[in-house]
Design a protein around this motif. Sequence first.
Motif, PDB file in Angstrom:
ATOM      1  N   VAL A 109      -8.596 -60.546  13.652  1.00 22.66           N
ATOM      2  CA  VAL A 109      -7.916 -60.130  12.437  1.00 22.66           C
ATOM      3  C   VAL A 109      -8.912 -60.264  11.291  1.00 22.66           C
ATOM      4  N   LEU A 110      -9.233 -59.136  10.660  1.00 22.30           N
ATOM      5  CA  LEU A 110     -10.192 -59.155   9.553  1.00 22.30           C
ATOM      6  C   LEU A 110      -9.506 -59.431   8.226  1.00 22.30           C
ATOM      7  N   GLY A 111      -8.230 -59.057   8.150  1.00 25.67           N
ATOM      8  CA  GLY A 111      -7.513 -59.265   6.911  1.00 25.67           C
ATOM      9  C   GLY A 111      -6.022 -59.163   7.123  1.00 25.67           C
ATOM     10  N   GLU A 112      -5.297 -59.878   6.268  1.00 28.08           N
ATOM     11  CA  GLU A 112      -3.839 -59.811   6.282  1.00 28.08           C
ATOM     12  C   GLU A 112      -3.388 -60.034   4.848  1.00 28.08           C
ATOM     13  N   SER A 113      -2.490 -59.173   4.368  1.00 31.64           N
ATOM     14  CA  SER A 113      -2.117 -59.261   2.960  1.00 31.64           C
ATOM     15  C   SER A 113      -0.687 -58.838   2.698  1.00 31.64           C
ATOM     16  N   LYS A 114      -0.053 -59.566   1.794  1.00 23.31           N
ATOM     17  CA  LYS A 114       1.244 -59.171   1.250  1.00 23.31           C
ATOM     18  C   LYS A 114       1.037 -58.437  -0.076  1.00 23.31           C
ATOM     19  N   ASP A 115      -0.230 -58.330  -0.516  1.00 25.67           N
ATOM     20  CA  ASP A 115      -0.554 -57.730  -1.814  1.00 25.67           C
ATOM     21  C   ASP A 115      -1.373 -56.445  -1.683  1.00 25.67           C
ATOM     22  N   ALA A 116      -1.264 -55.787  -0.537  1.00 24.16           N
ATOM     23  CA  ALA A 116      -2.010 -54.542  -0.327  1.00 24.16           C
ATOM     24  C   ALA A 116      -1.459 -53.436  -1.233  1.00 24.16           C
ATOM     25  N   LEU A 117      -2.292 -52.446  -1.487  1.00 22.13           N
ATOM     26  CA  LEU A 117      -1.912 -51.282  -2.291  1.00 22.13           C
ATOM     27  C   LEU A 117      -1.935 -50.031  -1.424  1.00 22.13           C
ATOM     28  N   VAL A 118      -1.077 -49.074  -1.762  1.00 21.54           N
ATOM     29  CA  VAL A 118      -1.074 -47.765  -1.103  1.00 21.54           C
ATOM     30  C   VAL A 118      -1.604 -46.749  -2.105  1.00 21.54           C
ATOM     31  N   LEU A 119      -2.663 -46.045  -1.713  1.00 25.02           N
ATOM     32  CA  LEU A 119      -3.195 -44.980  -2.564  1.00 25.02           C
ATOM     33  C   LEU A 119      -2.826 -43.647  -1.920  1.00 25.02           C
ATOM     34  N   SER A 120      -2.110 -42.823  -2.669  1.00 29.53           N
ATOM     35  CA  SER A 120      -1.724 -41.482  -2.217  1.00 29.53           C
ATOM     36  C   SER A 120      -2.511 -40.477  -3.038  1.00 29.53           C
ATOM     37  N   SER A 167      -9.946 -60.684  -1.518  1.00 24.75           N
ATOM     38  CA  SER A 167      -9.685 -62.107  -1.259  1.00 24.75           C
ATOM     39  C   SER A 167      -8.874 -62.322   0.022  1.00 24.75           C
ATOM     40  N   ASP A 168      -8.244 -61.257   0.547  1.00 24.70           N
ATOM     41  CA  ASP A 168      -7.452 -61.359   1.780  1.00 24.70           C
ATOM     42  C   ASP A 168      -8.212 -60.848   3.008  1.00 24.70           C
ATOM     43  N   VAL A 169      -9.495 -60.531   2.844  1.00 31.71           N
ATOM     44  CA  VAL A 169     -10.309 -60.009   3.940  1.00 31.71           C
ATOM     45  C   VAL A 169     -11.414 -61.007   4.273  1.00 31.71           C
ATOM     46  N   ALA A 170     -11.634 -61.228   5.565  1.00 30.49           N
ATOM     47  CA  ALA A 170     -12.714 -62.125   6.014  1.00 30.49           C
ATOM     48  C   ALA A 170     -14.039 -61.391   5.851  1.00 30.49           C
ATOM     49  N   MET A 171     -14.644 -61.559   4.686  1.00 27.73           N
ATOM     50  CA  MET A 171     -15.864 -60.820   4.357  1.00 27.73           C
ATOM     51  C   MET A 171     -17.025 -61.173   5.288  1.00 27.73           C
ATOM     52  N   ALA A 172     -16.930 -62.293   6.008  1.00 27.57           N
ATOM     53  CA  ALA A 172     -17.992 -62.677   6.941  1.00 27.57           C
ATOM     54  C   ALA A 172     -18.152 -61.645   8.061  1.00 27.57           C
ATOM     55  N   PHE A 173     -17.109 -60.847   8.327  1.00 21.93           N
ATOM     56  CA  PHE A 173     -17.176 -59.816   9.365  1.00 21.93           C
ATOM     57  C   PHE A 173     -17.776 -58.510   8.849  1.00 21.93           C
TER      58      PHE A 173
END
Length: 113
Positions: free
Chosen positions: A21-32, A45-51
């Motif tokens: 799992v590289l990231g998990e978020s309840k604060d994601a955005l949808v761009l249309s 901040s919700d993504v494991a940048m080490a990957f």
Amino acid sequence: MTKITITKATGTWSVRAGGAVLGESKDALVLSEGNLPDVIYFPRSDVAMAFLDATDHSSHCPHKGDASYFSIVTKSETIENAAWSYEAPKDDVARIKDHLAFYASDKVTVEEI
């Protein structure tokens, strides 16, 4: 002009690659954007940048600005230019600053969980 809307994604979203799992978020955005498929943007901040490794690849969108790209490094492979970010997005899409989006593929899964 292409209409772009950005809204808060409902629920919790995850991105996975290489069994991790590289990231998990309840604060994601949808761009249309026009007729294109919706894109989920994860707060950095919700993504494991080490990957992720920054690459030299870039692209320009007249509506969003210049995108920087990242490869995903898993135990078994490197998935080239699989994620992107707008470091200095245009004012109309400023909400996606400090967010990352991922190309969903057979190697990268972006889904609501």
